[in-house]
Design an enzyme around this catalytic site. Sequence first.
Site, short mmCIF file in Angstrom:
data_model
loop_
_atom_site.label_atom_id
_atom_site.label_comp_id
_atom_site.label_asym_id
_atom_site.label_seq_id
_atom_site.Cartn_x
_atom_site.Cartn_y
_atom_site.Cartn_z
N ASP A 70 0.81 -1.22 0.00
CA ASP A 70 0.00 0.00 0.00
C ASP A 70 0.84 1.27 0.00
O ASP A 70 0.42 2.31 0.52
CB ASP A 70 -0.96 0.03 1.20
CG ASP A 70 -1.87 -1.18 1.21
OD1 ASP A 70 -2.21 -1.67 0.11
OD2 ASP A 70 -2.25 -1.64 2.30
N LYS A 112 1.92 2.15 -5.08
CA LYS A 112 2.47 1.60 -6.33
C LYS A 112 1.55 1.86 -7.51
O LYS A 112 2.00 2.25 -8.59
CB LYS A 112 2.67 0.08 -6.19
CG LYS A 112 3.64 -0.32 -5.09
CD LYS A 112 3.70 -1.82 -4.90
CE LYS A 112 2.43 -2.44 -4.36
NZ LYS A 112 2.11 -2.08 -2.96
N GLY A 147 -4.47 -4.22 -3.85
CA GLY A 147 -5.48 -3.17 -4.10
C GLY A 147 -4.70 -1.94 -4.51
O GLY A 147 -4.06 -1.32 -3.68
N HIS A 148 -4.70 -1.61 -5.77
CA HIS A 148 -3.90 -0.50 -6.30
C HIS A 148 -4.84 0.63 -6.73
O HIS A 148 -5.68 0.45 -7.61
CB HIS A 148 -3.03 -0.98 -7.47
CG HIS A 148 -2.00 -2.00 -7.04
ND1 HIS A 148 -1.12 -2.58 -7.90
CD2 HIS A 148 -1.71 -2.50 -5.81
CE1 HIS A 148 -0.33 -3.41 -7.22
NE2 HIS A 148 -0.69 -3.39 -5.96
N GLN A 158 2.07 -5.99 -3.22
CA GLN A 158 2.53 -6.11 -1.82
C GLN A 158 3.85 -5.33 -1.66
O GLN A 158 4.08 -4.37 -2.37
CB GLN A 158 2.70 -7.58 -1.43
CG GLN A 158 1.40 -8.34 -1.28
CD GLN A 158 0.80 -8.83 -2.59
OE1 GLN A 158 1.49 -9.47 -3.36
NE2 GLN A 158 -0.46 -8.56 -2.85
P1 GDP Z 1 -0.71 0.34 -3.54
O1 GDP Z 1 -1.31 -0.93 -3.07
O2 GDP Z 1 0.76 0.41 -3.29
O3 GDP Z 1 -1.04 0.67 -4.97
O4 GDP Z 1 -1.34 1.50 -2.65
P2 GDP Z 1 -2.91 1.66 -2.26
O5 GDP Z 1 -3.64 2.14 -3.45
O6 GDP Z 1 -3.40 0.44 -1.60
O7 GDP Z 1 -2.82 2.75 -1.13
C1 GDP Z 1 -2.28 4.01 -1.34
C2 GDP Z 1 -3.33 5.05 -0.99
O8 GDP Z 1 -2.72 6.33 -0.89
C3 GDP Z 1 -4.39 5.21 -2.06
O9 GDP Z 1 -5.59 5.58 -1.44
C4 GDP Z 1 -3.86 6.34 -2.93
O10 GDP Z 1 -4.89 7.05 -3.61
C5 GDP Z 1 -3.23 7.22 -1.88
N1 GDP Z 1 -2.05 7.98 -2.32
C6 GDP Z 1 -1.06 7.63 -3.16
N2 GDP Z 1 -0.12 8.59 -3.21
C7 GDP Z 1 -0.53 9.58 -2.38
C8 GDP Z 1 0.04 10.82 -1.96
O11 GDP Z 1 1.13 11.22 -2.37
N3 GDP Z 1 -0.68 11.56 -1.05
C9 GDP Z 1 -1.88 11.14 -0.57
N4 GDP Z 1 -2.50 11.92 0.30
N5 GDP Z 1 -2.44 9.99 -0.94
C10 GDP Z 1 -1.76 9.19 -1.82
P1 IMO Z 2 -0.88 -4.16 -2.27
O1 IMO Z 2 -0.41 -4.70 -3.60
C1 IMO Z 2 -1.02 -4.60 2.05
C2 IMO Z 2 -1.04 -8.69 3.60
C3 IMO Z 2 -2.30 -9.10 4.34
C4 IMO Z 2 -1.70 -10.06 5.36
C5 IMO Z 2 -0.61 -10.76 4.56
C6 IMO Z 2 -1.01 -12.11 3.97
O2 IMO Z 2 -2.16 -3.44 -2.32
O3 IMO Z 2 0.23 -3.42 -1.61
P2 IMO Z 2 -2.53 -12.78 1.88
O4 IMO Z 2 -3.97 -12.54 1.61
O5 IMO Z 2 -1.61 -12.24 0.85
O6 IMO Z 2 -2.22 -14.22 2.19
O7 IMO Z 2 -2.24 -11.97 3.26
O8 IMO Z 2 -0.28 -9.87 3.50
N1 IMO Z 2 -1.27 -8.17 2.24
C7 IMO Z 2 -1.21 -6.88 1.92
N2 IMO Z 2 -1.05 -5.78 2.69
N3 IMO Z 2 -1.12 -4.47 0.71
C8 IMO Z 2 -1.25 -5.56 -0.08
O9 IMO Z 2 -1.20 -5.49 -1.42
C9 IMO Z 2 -1.35 -6.82 0.52
N4 IMO Z 2 -1.52 -8.08 0.05
C10 IMO Z 2 -1.45 -8.89 1.11
O10 IMO Z 2 -2.91 -7.99 4.96
O11 IMO Z 2 -1.07 -9.34 6.38
MG MG Z 3 -2.84 -1.58 -1.84
#
Ligand code: GDP
Ligand code: IMO
Ligand code: MG
Length: 430
Positions: free
Chosen positions: A14, A17, A41-42, A225
């Site tokens: 999270d 990416k 979840g991207h 991840q």
């Molecule tokens: P990922 O799994 O690495 O793609 O990240 P996620 O999408 O799960 O979580 C990142 C969260 O931060 C999302 O809600 C994005 O919209 C938000 N986000 C990304 N970059 C920024 C930033 O520079 N500032 C803020 N405030 N939010 C951001």
């Molecule tokens: P993105 O790509 C954050 C975590 C779960 C749990 C562990 C194992 O959005 O960064 P799993 O279902 O993979 O067997 O769970 O890994 N986990 C993540 N945490 N971002 C993710 O993906 C994750 N994918 C799995 O919360 O701790």
């Molecule tokens: Mg994510």
Amino acid sequence: MTKSIVVLGTQWGDEGKGKIVDLLARDMDAVVRFQGGHNAGHTLVIDGHKTVLHLIPSGILNQDAQCLIGNGVVVSLEALKAETESLESKGVNVRSRLGISPACPIIMPYHELLDHAREKAKGDKAIGTTGRGIGPAYEDKVSRRGIRFSDLYNPGLLAEKLEETLDFHNFVLEKYFDMQGLVFDRVLDDALQLGACFSDLVTDVSGELHRLRSEGKRILYEGAQGSLLDIDHGTYPFVTSSNTTIGAVCTGAGVGPDAIDYVLGITKAYTTRVGSGPFPTELFDDIGAGIAKRGDEFGATTGRPRRCGWLDAVALRRAAHTNGLSGFCVTKLDVLDGVETIKVGVAYRLNGELIDVPPQNPEAWDHLEAVYESFPGWQDSTRGITQYDDLPANAKAYIAAMESLCGAPVHMISTGPDRKENIILKHPLD
Ligand code: GDP
Ligand code: IMO
Ligand code: MG
């Protein structure tokens, strides 16, 4: 000349990416997922419109990018169908641009049941998985009883494989977990029916990447991840079931190391984690709650609140060297706006001794105490800033400290969730 970029998470996922992949995809010919599954979840925000992708590469909103799912990705057919339909209902052309390796392991309904049953049985020792069946699907792959994407187009072979595999898993579900097993005909029919929706997407991803590279095309490999969730290098057993670090690009997409020109490590300006497991710089006070609120720290897949803490430079140094990072992209800098004093974990104390690398034995992680260095915060807003010179002096000093503490230069800074809220110090393609 840089032709291929890898984007990896360097923390517990999270990091942002998806946002960065979407931004860079504008200049790429193909975007490739190589590990993980729909546990990811991207989040992409374009002109205020939010899209969350789980399985389909984050290049899909750039019309010219081909999107590929490599053999290292575990594929849920239901998730693929739902995501494809949702994108297509918004006018995004998915089918003509998506290719899936025939070698992808399929996440079957029993994998999800097993994931939930095991977590429940573990009680307070649960890993806190996303419940998507990721672990059991990877286990079937390595135990050589898994169903692959290509099997869906060979009904006789699929039936034969499923009979053996389902027999095994039903035994575990019924006898070990005291649950009801699944009915063979139903599982087979569903798999065949769902598979039929995607027969035209079967693509030799490794071969396609070889072809694209020979034509001089630009390719982006999108990690899911983060390094601390890596099955080998992460905080085992509180990890996911795939390799999330650099080696997975080669094994999960079918390319050699010469296919990688630049590795971008994404890190938040602080740290978050979803699920259980050690987190040495975790905050349990109002500062942590403030970061969670301003950063909107809720899981993009499960909606669970994310645990928040200070940046952990010790873990990031490890991520920089295990992945051979070319540069960092620091995201969510704006979330630290207004924090009076910002801390960074620069070492750990373990049994009274100072250490500056994370321990390799997982048990030791529970006994780490973070040692901090403090930096003065900034009161002005950095939200949406696109020029480095416009950052408050203390924000610049914080970025400079990150560079010297974390083991790689900072090449990009994200200052908001929207595609256009970035400072690019050095573009990975330059
Ligand atoms: P990922 O799994 O690495 O793609 O990240 P996620 O999408 O799960 O979580 C990142 C969260 O931060 C999302 O809600 C994005 O919209 C938000 N986000 C990304 N970059 C920024 C930033 O520079 N500032 C803020 N405030 N939010 C951001
Ligand atoms: P993105 O790509 C954050 C975590 C779960 C749990 C562990 C194992 O959005 O960064 P799993 O279902 O993979 O067997 O769970 O890994 N986990 C993540 N945490 N971002 C993710 O993906 C994750 N994918 C799995 O919360 O701790
Ligand atoms: Mg994510």
